[in-house]
Design a protein around this motif. Structure first.
Motif, short mmCIF file in Angstrom:
data_model
loop_
_atom_site.label_atom_id
_atom_site.label_comp_id
_atom_site.label_asym_id
_atom_site.label_seq_id
_atom_site.Cartn_x
_atom_site.Cartn_y
_atom_site.Cartn_z
N ARG A 183 0.82 -1.22 0.00
CA ARG A 183 0.00 0.00 0.00
C ARG A 183 0.85 1.27 0.00
NH1 ARG A 183 -5.17 1.47 -1.28
NH2 ARG A 183 -5.98 3.10 0.10
N ASP A 184 1.89 1.31 0.81
CA ASP A 184 2.73 2.51 0.88
C ASP A 184 3.40 2.79 -0.45
OD1 ASP A 184 1.99 2.85 3.48
OD2 ASP A 184 3.90 2.21 4.35
N ALA A 185 3.87 1.72 -1.11
CA ALA A 185 4.50 1.88 -2.42
C ALA A 185 3.49 2.35 -3.46
CB ALA A 185 5.15 0.57 -2.86
N MET A 186 2.24 1.86 -3.35
CA MET A 186 1.19 2.28 -4.26
C MET A 186 0.89 3.78 -4.09
SD MET A 186 -0.82 0.90 -6.61
CE MET A 186 -1.30 -0.81 -6.26
N LEU A 187 0.83 4.23 -2.84
CA LEU A 187 0.59 5.65 -2.59
C LEU A 187 1.74 6.51 -3.10
CD1 LEU A 187 -0.97 5.41 0.98
CD2 LEU A 187 -2.11 6.34 -1.05
N ALA A 188 2.96 6.01 -3.00
CA ALA A 188 4.12 6.75 -3.51
C ALA A 188 4.05 6.88 -5.03
CB ALA A 188 5.42 6.05 -3.09
N LEU A 189 3.65 5.80 -5.72
CA LEU A 189 3.47 5.87 -7.18
C LEU A 189 2.37 6.86 -7.52
CD1 LEU A 189 3.64 2.28 -8.73
CD2 LEU A 189 5.40 4.02 -8.60
#
Length: 311
Positions: free
Chosen positions: A132-138
């Protein structure tokens, strides 16, 4: 996920949004502004379907005017798919079908909703299982409003609008939206704001470098009280939007004459959002504005962010 278990299609729905509060900071050396936004996701949605493919393509249908939506590599949903593929080293492609209902260049984050939906859809289609955190960063790489389209609900956005913290919101708020048959360029509206501040530098307080959301807005959302929220609605971009499109002034006046608690230009406009006291008030307002031959949609908020409908 193994290829044998991969779905043939993933359908994701993501919401448009209203900015119930928007404060714009001073123009910075890099040409951008920090902002303080209270976002609310509302029940006007974009539907994105992702199908397996060897390359990347997108097609667009919908109930809104579509001529300004690109279908080449500049489309933000395609950018999202390519960014996810690059991040996860996925070597295939995707065919995206987008069914648009959020007005284009309307200040409601329709393109951001498309990008968020594409990220979720491709992640499920490809089995890349990005955290989830990586998705929000993208999402933040794609645009300031994209992370909120992922999370939905009610949230405070700071920085460029992409640094999110959830805000408590009780109950449902009733909104009536007037959709314009024209768009407004977000950079154009910000530029008009900068020019306005420069013209009136002797008469107005200088803009804060790092603005904040008024605590009264947070209290109104937490209380679920539309009358309190109506008193605190604010948008620094409203005056420049009205300057660029003066017809919006008469729309705001008409809504308030017909029972709206308050009206506000959503984001950079030109969509105008009217807050109603309750469902009956929203229905009456919807009828009155429709009788004036305006294009009107009744929505509620807050609603959830981008979600898989079927896979």
């Amino acid at each position: 996920m193994t290829s044998a278990a991969a779905p043939n299609m993933v359908h994701v729905r993501a919401p448009g949004k209203i900015n119930v509060f928007l404060k714009v900071g001073a123009l910075q050396d890099d040409g951008y502004h920090d902002v303080a936004i209270a976002y609310q996701a509302v029940s006007l949605y974009e539907d994105v379907r992702a199908f397996p493919a060897d390359d990347f393509s997108v097609s667009i249908t919908g109930t809104v005017e579509l001529s300004r939506v690109p279908t080449d590599g500049t489309n933000i949903a395609l950018k999202a798919a390519r960014l996810l593929a690059a991040k996860t080293r996925y070597t295939g492609g995707v065919r995206l079908e987008i069914d648009k209902h959020v007005p284009v260049t309307g200040g409601m984050g329709g393109g951001s909703a498309d990008a968020a939906a594409a990220l979720i859809a491709c992640d499920a289609l490809w089995g890349t299982e990005l955290p989830r955190d990586a998705m929000l960063a993208l999402a933040a790489e794609l645009g300031a409003d994209v992370p909120f389209a992922l999370t939905g609900g009610t949230a405070i956005g700071t920085g460029r609008g992409d640094q999110l913290s959830p805000a408590l919101a009780k109950g449902q708020f009733q909104w009536v939206l007037v959709l314009a048959d024209f768009g407004l360029s977000t950079p154009g509206v910000y530029n008009e704001l900068d020019q306005h501040r420069e013209r009136h530098a002797q008469d107005i307080f200088p803009a804060q470098t790092q603005p904040t959301v008024d605590t009264n807005v947070l209290q109104a959302l937490r209380a679920g009280d539309p009358h309190m929220l109506a008193e605190t609605l604010h948008n620094d971009l409203q005056a420049p939007a009205l300057h660029l499109q003066p017809t919006l002034t008469s729309v705001l006046e008409l809504g308030e004459e017909n029972g709206a608690l308050a009206g506000i230009v959503s984001g950079s406009g030109p969509t105008v959002a009217f807050l109603a006291a309750d469902l009956d008030g929203a229905l009456e307002l919807q009828i009155a504005l429709s009788a004036a031959r305006l294009r009107v949609v009744r929505v509620t908020g807050p609603v959830h962010g981008a979600r898989i409908v079927s896979a």
